[in-house]
Structures are given as structure tokens and as C-alpha cells.
Scaffold this motif. Structure first.
Motif, PDB file in Angstrom:
ATOM      1  N   MET A   9       0.850  -1.199   0.000  1.00 17.22           N
ATOM      2  CA  MET A   9       0.000   0.000   0.000  1.00 17.22           C
ATOM      3  C   MET A   9       0.879   1.239   0.000  1.00 17.22           C
ATOM      4  N   HIS A  10       0.406   2.264  -0.710  1.00  9.28           N
ATOM      5  CA  HIS A  10       1.204   3.473  -0.853  1.00  9.28           C
ATOM      6  C   HIS A  10       1.354   4.220   0.480  1.00  9.28           C
ATOM      7  N   GLY A  11       2.576   4.748   0.704  1.00  7.80           N
ATOM      8  CA  GLY A  11       2.887   5.430   1.963  1.00  7.80           C
ATOM      9  C   GLY A  11       1.945   6.585   2.276  1.00  7.80           C
ATOM     10  N   VAL A  45      -5.106  16.290  -3.414  1.00  7.12           N
ATOM     11  CA  VAL A  45      -3.936  15.890  -4.203  1.00  7.12           C
ATOM     12  C   VAL A  45      -4.305  15.690  -5.675  1.00  7.12           C
ATOM     13  N   TYR A  46      -5.510  15.152  -5.918  1.00  6.60           N
ATOM     14  CA  TYR A  46      -5.860  14.754  -7.293  1.00  6.60           C
ATOM     15  C   TYR A  46      -6.891  15.681  -7.937  1.00  6.60           C
ATOM     16  N   LYS A  47      -7.078  16.896  -7.376  1.00  4.47           N
ATOM     17  CA  LYS A  47      -8.203  17.702  -7.877  1.00  4.47           C
ATOM     18  C   LYS A  47      -8.047  18.129  -9.334  1.00  4.47           C
ATOM     19  N   HIS A  76     -15.974   8.163 -12.930  1.00  6.16           N
ATOM     20  CA  HIS A  76     -14.700   8.524 -13.550  1.00  6.16           C
ATOM     21  C   HIS A  76     -13.480   8.158 -12.714  1.00  6.16           C
ATOM     22  N   THR A  77     -13.701   7.571 -11.546  1.00  2.73           N
ATOM     23  CA  THR A  77     -12.547   7.268 -10.672  1.00  2.73           C
ATOM     24  C   THR A  77     -11.556   6.344 -11.353  1.00  2.73           C
ATOM     25  N   GLU A  78     -12.084   5.319 -12.008  1.00  6.44           N
ATOM     26  CA  GLU A  78     -11.192   4.310 -12.586  1.00  6.44           C
ATOM     27  C   GLU A  78     -10.206   4.945 -13.576  1.00  6.44           C
ATOM     28  N   ALA A 123      -9.813   8.380 -14.281  1.00  6.38           N
ATOM     29  CA  ALA A 123      -9.210   9.664 -13.914  1.00  6.38           C
ATOM     30  C   ALA A 123      -8.306   9.539 -12.687  1.00  6.38           C
ATOM     31  N   MET A 124      -8.782   8.899 -11.619  1.00  6.06           N
ATOM     32  CA  MET A 124      -8.018   8.904 -10.370  1.00  6.06           C
ATOM     33  C   MET A 124      -7.116   7.680 -10.252  1.00  6.06           C
ATOM     34  N   HIS A 125      -7.719   6.509 -10.224  1.00  5.32           N
ATOM     35  CA  HIS A 125      -6.884   5.311 -10.095  1.00  5.32           C
ATOM     36  C   HIS A 125      -5.950   5.168 -11.299  1.00  5.32           C
ATOM     37  N   GLY A 126      -6.394   5.652 -12.465  1.00  6.03           N
ATOM     38  CA  GLY A 126      -5.532   5.644 -13.650  1.00  6.03           C
ATOM     39  C   GLY A 126      -4.287   6.483 -13.415  1.00  6.03           C
ATOM     40  N   GLY A 150       4.373   0.839  -8.672  1.00  4.68           N
ATOM     41  CA  GLY A 150       4.294  -0.130  -7.568  1.00  4.68           C
ATOM     42  C   GLY A 150       2.937  -0.142  -6.890  1.00  4.68           C
ATOM     43  N   THR A 151       2.102   0.881  -7.158  1.00  2.92           N
ATOM     44  CA  THR A 151       0.772   0.882  -6.540  1.00  2.92           C
ATOM     45  C   THR A 151      -0.169  -0.010  -7.347  1.00  2.92           C
ATOM     46  N   ARG A 152      -1.211  -0.484  -6.673  1.00  3.51           N
ATOM     47  CA  ARG A 152      -2.206  -1.333  -7.315  1.00  3.51           C
ATOM     48  C   ARG A 152      -3.587  -0.961  -6.810  1.00  3.51           C
ATOM     49  N   PRO A 153      -4.125   0.188  -7.208  1.00  7.24           N
ATOM     50  CA  PRO A 153      -5.482   0.514  -6.754  1.00  7.24           C
ATOM     51  C   PRO A 153      -6.441  -0.573  -7.243  1.00  7.24           C
ATOM     52  N   PRO A 154      -7.567  -0.740  -6.540  1.00  7.21           N
ATOM     53  CA  PRO A 154      -8.513  -1.790  -6.924  1.00  7.21           C
ATOM     54  C   PRO A 154      -9.162  -1.484  -8.267  1.00  7.21           C
ATOM     55  N   ALA A 155      -9.666  -2.535  -8.930  1.00  7.89           N
ATOM     56  CA  ALA A 155     -10.461  -2.308 -10.143  1.00  7.89           C
ATOM     57  C   ALA A 155     -11.883  -1.960  -9.706  1.00  7.89           C
ATOM     58  N   ARG A 173     -18.808  -2.409  -8.872  1.00  9.67           N
ATOM     59  CA  ARG A 173     -18.227  -3.714  -8.538  1.00  9.67           C
ATOM     60  C   ARG A 173     -16.763  -3.500  -8.230  1.00  9.67           C
ATOM     61  N   TYR A 174     -16.432  -3.699  -6.965  1.00 10.54           N
ATOM     62  CA  TYR A 174     -15.059  -3.543  -6.474  1.00 10.54           C
ATOM     63  C   TYR A 174     -14.362  -4.882  -6.591  1.00 10.54           C
ATOM     64  N   GLU A 175     -13.123  -4.866  -7.059  1.00  8.40           N
ATOM     65  CA  GLU A 175     -12.380  -6.111  -7.176  1.00  8.40           C
ATOM     66  C   GLU A 175     -10.938  -5.885  -6.735  1.00  8.40           C
ATOM     67  N   SER A 176     -10.534  -6.580  -5.676  1.00  3.72           N
ATOM     68  CA  SER A 176      -9.148  -6.470  -5.212  1.00  3.72           C
ATOM     69  C   SER A 176      -8.848  -7.612  -4.262  1.00  3.72           C
ATOM     70  N   GLU A 177      -7.645  -8.162  -4.434  1.00  4.44           N
ATOM     71  CA  GLU A 177      -7.278  -9.254  -3.516  1.00  4.44           C
ATOM     72  C   GLU A 177      -7.041  -8.741  -2.102  1.00  4.44           C
ATOM     73  N   ARG A 178      -7.016  -7.425  -1.930  1.00  2.43           N
ATOM     74  CA  ARG A 178      -6.850  -6.876  -0.572  1.00  2.43           C
ATOM     75  C   ARG A 178      -8.137  -6.967   0.253  1.00  2.43           C
ATOM     76  N   ARG A 179      -9.248  -7.182  -0.414  1.00  3.23           N
ATOM     77  CA  ARG A 179     -10.540  -7.364   0.279  1.00  3.23           C
ATOM     78  C   ARG A 179     -10.884  -6.183   1.183  1.00  3.23           C
ATOM     79  N   MET A 180     -10.772  -4.964   0.616  1.00  2.00           N
ATOM     80  CA  MET A 180     -11.065  -3.775   1.424  1.00  2.00           C
ATOM     81  C   MET A 180     -12.325  -3.066   0.929  1.00  2.00           C
ATOM     82  N   GLY A 181     -13.361  -3.847   0.653  1.00  2.00           N
ATOM     83  CA  GLY A 181     -14.628  -3.276   0.179  1.00  2.00           C
ATOM     84  C   GLY A 181     -15.228  -2.278   1.159  1.00  2.00           C
TER      85      GLY A 181
HETATM   86  C1  HEM Z   1     -11.818  10.027  -5.999  1.00  2.00           C
HETATM   87  C2  HEM Z   1     -10.565   9.992  -5.818  1.00  2.00           C
HETATM   88  C3  HEM Z   1      -9.708   8.789  -5.500  1.00  2.00           C
HETATM   89  C4  HEM Z   1      -8.364   8.801  -5.401  1.00  2.00           C
HETATM   90  C5  HEM Z   1      -7.454   9.984  -5.614  1.00  2.00           C
HETATM   91  C6  HEM Z   1      -7.940   7.453  -5.030  1.00  2.00           C
HETATM   92  C7  HEM Z   1      -6.625   7.079  -4.831  1.00  2.00           C
HETATM   93  C8  HEM Z   1      -6.194   5.869  -4.309  1.00  2.00           C
HETATM   94  C9  HEM Z   1      -4.838   5.512  -3.953  1.00  2.00           C
HETATM   95  C10 HEM Z   1      -3.611   6.427  -4.087  1.00  2.00           C
HETATM   96  C11 HEM Z   1      -4.843   4.245  -3.456  1.00  2.00           C
HETATM   97  C12 HEM Z   1      -3.630   3.437  -2.953  1.00  2.00           C
HETATM   98  C13 HEM Z   1      -3.261   2.372  -3.973  1.00  2.00           C
HETATM   99  C14 HEM Z   1      -2.038   1.551  -3.583  1.00  2.00           C
HETATM  100  O1  HEM Z   1      -1.348   1.884  -2.613  1.00  2.00           O
HETATM  101  O2  HEM Z   1      -1.743   0.549  -4.277  1.00  2.00           O
HETATM  102  C15 HEM Z   1      -6.218   3.820  -3.483  1.00  2.00           C
HETATM  103  C16 HEM Z   1      -6.647   2.621  -3.008  1.00  2.00           C
HETATM  104  C17 HEM Z   1      -7.976   2.292  -2.873  1.00  2.00           C
HETATM  105  N1  HEM Z   1      -9.050   2.919  -3.474  1.00  2.00           N
HETATM  106 FE1  HEM Z   1      -9.015   4.713  -4.351  1.00  2.00          FE
HETATM  107  N2  HEM Z   1      -9.031   6.648  -4.931  1.00  2.00           N
HETATM  108  C18 HEM Z   1     -10.130   7.421  -5.215  1.00  2.00           C
HETATM  109  C19 HEM Z   1     -11.436   6.989  -5.272  1.00  2.00           C
HETATM  110  C20 HEM Z   1     -11.872   5.745  -4.907  1.00  2.00           C
HETATM  111  C21 HEM Z   1     -13.240   5.302  -4.937  1.00  2.00           C
HETATM  112  C22 HEM Z   1     -14.447   6.104  -5.456  1.00  2.00           C
HETATM  113  C23 HEM Z   1     -13.245   4.046  -4.426  1.00  2.00           C
HETATM  114  C24 HEM Z   1     -14.389   3.124  -4.210  1.00  2.00           C
HETATM  115  C25 HEM Z   1     -15.476   3.067  -4.888  1.00  2.00           C
HETATM  116  C26 HEM Z   1     -11.880   3.701  -4.085  1.00  2.00           C
HETATM  117  C27 HEM Z   1     -11.479   2.537  -3.487  1.00  2.00           C
HETATM  118  C28 HEM Z   1     -10.196   2.253  -3.077  1.00  2.00           C
HETATM  119  C29 HEM Z   1      -9.851   1.159  -2.192  1.00  2.00           C
HETATM  120  C30 HEM Z   1     -10.824   0.221  -1.504  1.00  2.00           C
HETATM  121  C31 HEM Z   1      -8.449   1.171  -2.058  1.00  2.00           C
HETATM  122  C32 HEM Z   1      -7.578   0.239  -1.165  1.00  2.00           C
HETATM  123  C33 HEM Z   1      -6.781  -0.758  -1.934  1.00  2.00           C
HETATM  124  C34 HEM Z   1      -7.537  -1.989  -2.391  1.00  2.00           C
HETATM  125  O3  HEM Z   1      -8.696  -2.204  -1.946  1.00  2.00           O
HETATM  126  O4  HEM Z   1      -6.972  -2.750  -3.200  1.00  2.00           O
HETATM  127  N3  HEM Z   1     -11.071   4.751  -4.414  1.00  2.00           N
HETATM  128  N4  HEM Z   1      -7.022   4.800  -4.030  1.00  2.00           N
END
Ligand code: HEM
Length: 179
Positions: A1-3, A80-82, A97-99, A101-104, A112-117, A131-139
Motif C-alpha cells: 500500500m502506498h505510503g 492531491v488529485y483535484k 470517472h474514478t477508474e 481519472a483517479m486510479h488511472g 508499484g501501486t495497485r489501486p482496486p479495479a 463492482r469492487y475487485e481487489s485481492e486486498r478485500r477492502m470493500g
Molecule cells: C476520488 C478519488 C480517488 C483517489 C485519488 C484514489 C486514490 C487511491 C490511492 C492512491 C490508493 C492506494 C493504492 C495503492 O497503494 O496501491 C487507493 C486505493 C484504494 N481505493 Fe481509491 N481513490 C479514489 C477513489 C476511490 C473510490 C471512489 C473508491 C471506491 C469506490 C476507491 C477505493 C479504493 C480502495 C478500496 C483502495 C484500497 C486498496 C484496495 O482495496 O486494493 N477509491 N485509491
């Protein structure tokens, strides 16, 4: 997970409890340092240990803690991401748009980061299915982030967020409705 996320967890504990609670949490989690660099990626196990131990220390279930932490995260993430947020977006548009715009941007800019799909389907003008998908199971964290976005966009009293599957699975379905 990112610092940056772990540092926000640290701040969450400092704000809701105090600094000595954070130090105790780190120690009980078996981690060697209470400081995390903003731009490093840490093993997921460290985050899991901190969340699990925090649940044990407070008696608050881990899912509930993750939801509260998710709500707490949003203002900083948005700061940070505005630059990736378009004027006129509301809570539902932001989630759609998160997928890309933000997670992209996270995947591209923070190696090295792996935000969830997040697979988002617009059911109607006022309803989304995520639909959240991640092996981290942080729904539960995802549910909290969505609630935090509703507060951020001043829609907290209209937006209802509900997981329709278990929150601790690798795949979690979340309904988001606006009244
Ligand atoms: C809107 C702005 C968002 C930003 C800037 C953002 C950014 C991030 C970042 C930096 C991480 C860490 C990834 C890593 O360390 O590998 C992360 C993880 C995560 N994000 Fe987002 N995110 C956003 C929105 C969302 C939304 C809308 C959801 C859910 C619907 C979401 C769900 C998560 C979850 C659950 C994680 C934890 C890691 C995991 O479950 O695998 N995020 N996100």
C-alpha cells in the motif's frame, strides 16, 4: 500500500485518539517503525496488521473502522488529485470517472501501486452499481470512500450507499442511490 495512504491512517488515529495511541498500535502490530515515507510502497501486510490491531484495541469491527477511515481519506485524496476532477461532476459522476481519472493517474504516477479495479454501471440517472475487485478485500474502505465523496460534494443527505454482498470478499457489489 502506498505510503501516503498509511500516513493518512496515522493521521486518522492521531486525530481520533492521540499520538501515543499510534505508537502503541504500531508496536502491537509488530512493525519496526512508526514513520512511513510518503512516496514508498509498503507491503499490504503492514496495513492489514495495523487495521486488525486497531480493531482489537478499540473493539470496533475492522469493517467499521475501514468505512470511517475511507470517509476521512477523501478530502486529502481530492486535494492531491483535484486536477483530474472536471467542473460539474457530482458524487455519481466522480465515482464513474474514478477508474480512468483517479486510479488511472495513481497507476501511472506512482509505480508499484495497485489501486482496486472498479467496474461502474449507471443503472439510472440516480443510481450506480460499483463492482469492487481487489485481492486486498477492502470493500468496506470503498464504501467509506463513497460516503466521503458524498460529503465532499455536499450530497451526504441524498446519497445512500449499501454493499449488497459481503464487504470482505475479493469482489464486492455496492449500490449507490441518490434520493
Ligand atoms: C476520488 C478519488 C480517488 C483517489 C485519488 C484514489 C486514490 C487511491 C490511492 C492512491 C490508493 C492506494 C493504492 C495503492 O497503494 O496501491 C487507493 C486505493 C484504494 N481505493 Fe481509491 N481513490 C479514489 C477513489 C476511490 C473510490 C471512489 C473508491 C471506491 C469506490 C476507491 C477505493 C479504493 C480502495 C478500496 C483502495 C484500497 C486498496 C484496495 O482495496 O486494493 N477509491 N485509491
Amino acid at each position: 500500500m502506498h505510503g501516503s495512504i498509511i500516513n493518512l491512517l496515522k493521521r486518522f488515529v492521531q486525530v481520533h485518539y492521540d499520538h501515543s495511541t499510534w505508537l502503541r498500535l504500531v508496536e502491537l502490530s509488530g512493525l519496526s517503525s512508526a514513520d512511513f515515507e510518503m512516496m514508498r510502497v509498503y507491503p499490504d501486510e503492514q496495513m492489514f496488521a495495523l487495521v486488525g490491531q486497531a480493531a482489537e484495541m478499540t473493539g470496533i469491527p475492522a469493517a467499521e473502522l475501514q468505512e470511517k477511515f475511507g470517509e476521512f481519506l477523501v478530502p486529502d485524496l481530492m486535494l492531491v488529485y483535484k486536477r483530474y476532477v472536471q467542473p460539474g461532476w457530482d458524487t455519481l459522476a466522480m465515482i464513474e470517472h474514478t477508474e480512468e481519472a483517479m486510479h488511472g493517474a495513481v497507476r501511472r504516477d506512482l509505480p508499484g501501486t495497485r489501486p482496486p479495479a472498479l467496474h461502474v454501471t449507471r443503472r439510472s440517472e440516480n443510481e450506480l452499481e460499483v463492482r469492487y475487485e481487489s485481492e486486498r478485500r477492502m470493500g468496506a474502505l470503498a464504501v467509506g470512500i463513497i460516503r466521503g465523496l458524498a460529503t465532499y460534494f455536499d450530497e451526504a443527505d441524498q446519497i445512500e450507499v449499501q454493499a449488497t454482498t459481503r464487504e470482505d470478499g475479493q469482489q464486492v457489489t455496492i449500490q449507490v442511490r441518490r434520493h
